[in-house]
Design an enzyme around this catalytic site. Structure first.
Site, PDB file in Angstrom:
ATOM      1  CE  LYS A 144      31.173  38.702  39.222  1.00  0.00           C
ATOM      2  NZ  LYS A 144      32.097  39.035  38.128  1.00  0.00           N
ATOM      3  CE1 TYR A 169      40.859  17.017  63.830  1.00  0.00           C
ATOM      4  CE2 TYR A 169      39.840  19.129  63.285  1.00  0.00           C
ATOM      5  CZ  TYR A 169      39.725  17.782  63.595  1.00  0.00           C
ATOM      6  OH  TYR A 169      38.487  17.216  63.669  1.00  0.00           O
TER       7      TYR A 169
HETATM    8  C1  LIG Z   1      32.230  40.460  38.335  1.00  0.00           C
HETATM    9  C2  LIG Z   1      32.221  41.447  37.252  1.00  0.00           C
HETATM   10  C3  LIG Z   1      32.088  42.817  37.532  1.00  0.00           C
HETATM   11  C4  LIG Z   1      32.075  43.359  38.941  1.00  0.00           C
HETATM   12  O1  LIG Z   1      33.410  43.434  39.414  1.00  0.00           O
HETATM   13  P1  LIG Z   1      33.735  44.039  40.853  1.00  0.00           P
HETATM   14  O2  LIG Z   1      35.212  44.048  40.917  1.00  0.00           O
HETATM   15  O3  LIG Z   1      33.128  43.114  41.846  1.00  0.00           O
HETATM   16  O4  LIG Z   1      33.127  45.379  40.893  1.00  0.00           O
HETATM   17  C5  LIG Z   1      31.977  43.681  36.469  1.00  0.00           C
HETATM   18  N1  LIG Z   1      32.022  43.241  35.195  1.00  0.00           N
HETATM   19  C6  LIG Z   1      32.179  41.939  34.890  1.00  0.00           C
HETATM   20  C7  LIG Z   1      32.239  41.519  33.467  1.00  0.00           C
HETATM   21  C8  LIG Z   1      32.291  41.001  35.901  1.00  0.00           C
HETATM   22  O5  LIG Z   1      32.441  39.709  35.584  1.00  0.00           O
END
Ligand SMILES: *Cc1c(COP(=O)(O)O)cnc(C)c1O
Length: 364
Positions: free
Chosen positions: A35, A252
């Site tokens: 994702k 800044y």
């Molecule tokens: C993002 C996600 C993962 C992966 O999690 P990590 O901590 O990056 O390994 C697994 N399952 C679901 C449902 C997620 O949304």
């Protein structure tokens, strides 16, 4: 010469981390979580390094469809499922598996008439309290979906709220087991933190994300301790050096003031590139392979670093913002966030080089 900022993506490291996930969860099918554009690494860029995964999981339907257009044939799981009934024909035609986490999705599936039935992961809420059915609703929804012609196969899943903590899964596991008692479907429970505890957590499908990219899911165990290698190395150069007198300040808001004469290196990288604006004075940066520290506020295009420990630094000296030699988790900790956020935030304007075993192969 182009602006020297560059994200190197090392596919050999990604392959090694994937092998680490497989070894940690023997016998389980590995769904690589990709994702957020593969946690900022670029989904289509990293895909060649995921050919040992049994499938991928993500939340973006457009990205899932792109994978099918590129002839990715393995399982693709939509982790939030679908949002509207009119998305269902696309899921069906493209053979996308879906999470079903609420009554509305279950009802849409029951109503739908589809060219091909869909694989469904029924999500059980085990204390995260974001998505998923309460334990006492699971058996009934499974029964309904099992009888729906739109559903090809059922799986059970949950997502732990505290898999990164020492005693963080026992209660949730007990809830999951109680909710799923007697249901004969394969299960998926583990994210990266859960993968490292697979013996305890179990499940036929694991869903590693952050570990594939070489960052740690845990607050205390480092990526190195877990045998993970950084995939993204964010590199730049010093593009200017300033000699400060005592009491001169930099950047800044004059957030850093020299207490003595001091050299300050100016790095071509800022929050417009995804570097965290919240990184305070003292955040680690490698200059010429040695540890220097942020000095002054991060701006859109630049950060400034104290060169006291790096006397050999010159304009053009190499800088690593994170990656090889400087774990992204260390930078994240200094900026009060997690490696996930820094990796995901890599900005589109940053050039990317894809490498294998440290060798630059192509620019994408
Ligand atoms: C993002 C996600 C993962 C992966 O999690 P990590 O901590 O990056 O390994 C697994 N399952 C679901 C449902 C997620 O949304």
């Amino acid at each position: 010469m182009a602006r020297p900022l560059l994200a190197q993506i090392n596919l050999a490291a990604l392959r090694a981390n994937l092998a680490r996930a497989r070894a940690a969860a023997p016998g389980a099918k590995v769904l690589a979580v990709v994702k957020a554009n593969a946690y900022g690494h670029g989904l289509t860029r990293v895909l060649p390094a995921l050919d040992d995964a049994d499938g991928v999981a993500l939340v973006e339907l457009d990205a899932a469809s792109t994978l099918r257009e590129r002839h990715y044939t393995r399982r693709i799981l939509l982790l939030e499922g679908f949002f509207e009934e009119r998305e269902l024909p696309e899921l069906s035609q493209r053979r996308l598996a879906t999470v079903v986490h609420n009554e509305e999705q279950a009802a849409m599936l029951e109503r739908a008439v589809l060219p091909r039935a869909i694989e469904v992961f029924v999500k059980v809420n085990t204390g995260m309290n974001r998505l998923g059915f309460a334990g006492d609703k699971v058996a009934r929804v499974c029964e309904r979906l099992a009888n729906s012609p739109s559903v090809a196969a059922l799986r059970l899943m949950t997502h732990f709220a505290r898999a990164d903590e020492e005693d963080g899964v026992a209660e949730a596991l007990a809830e999951f087991d109680a909710a799923c008692r007697g249901l004969p479907y394969p299960r998926s429970l583990a994210n990266s933190a859960g993968v490292f505890r697979h013996g305890e957590v179990g499940g036929e499908f694991v869903r590693p994300g952050i570990m594939l990219y070489g960052a740690t899911p845990f607050p205390f165990d480092t990526a190195e301790m877990l045998g993970l290698q950084p995939v993204m190395t964010l590199r730049s150069e010093l593009i200017a050096i300033q000699d400060l007198k005592a009491n001169d300040s930099v950047g800044y808001g004059a957030q850093y003031t020299a207490s003595r004469p001091q050299r300050i290196g100016v790095v071509a990288c800022g929050y417009g590139d995804g570097y965290p604006r919240g990184a305070p004075n003292g955040t680690p940066v490698l200059v010429c392979g040695r540890k220097a520290r942020v000095a002054g506020r991060v701006s859109m295009d630049l950060i400034t670093v104290d060169l006291t420990e790096v006397p050999e630094a010159r304009v053009g000296s190499p800088v690593v913002l994170w990656g090889e030699g400087l774990p992204v988790d260390d930078v994240a900790a200094a900026a009060s966030t997690v490696g996930y956020e820094l990796l995901c935030a890599l900005a589109p304007r940053v050039r990317v080089h894809v490498t294998e075993v440290g060798r630059v192969d192509l620019e994408l």
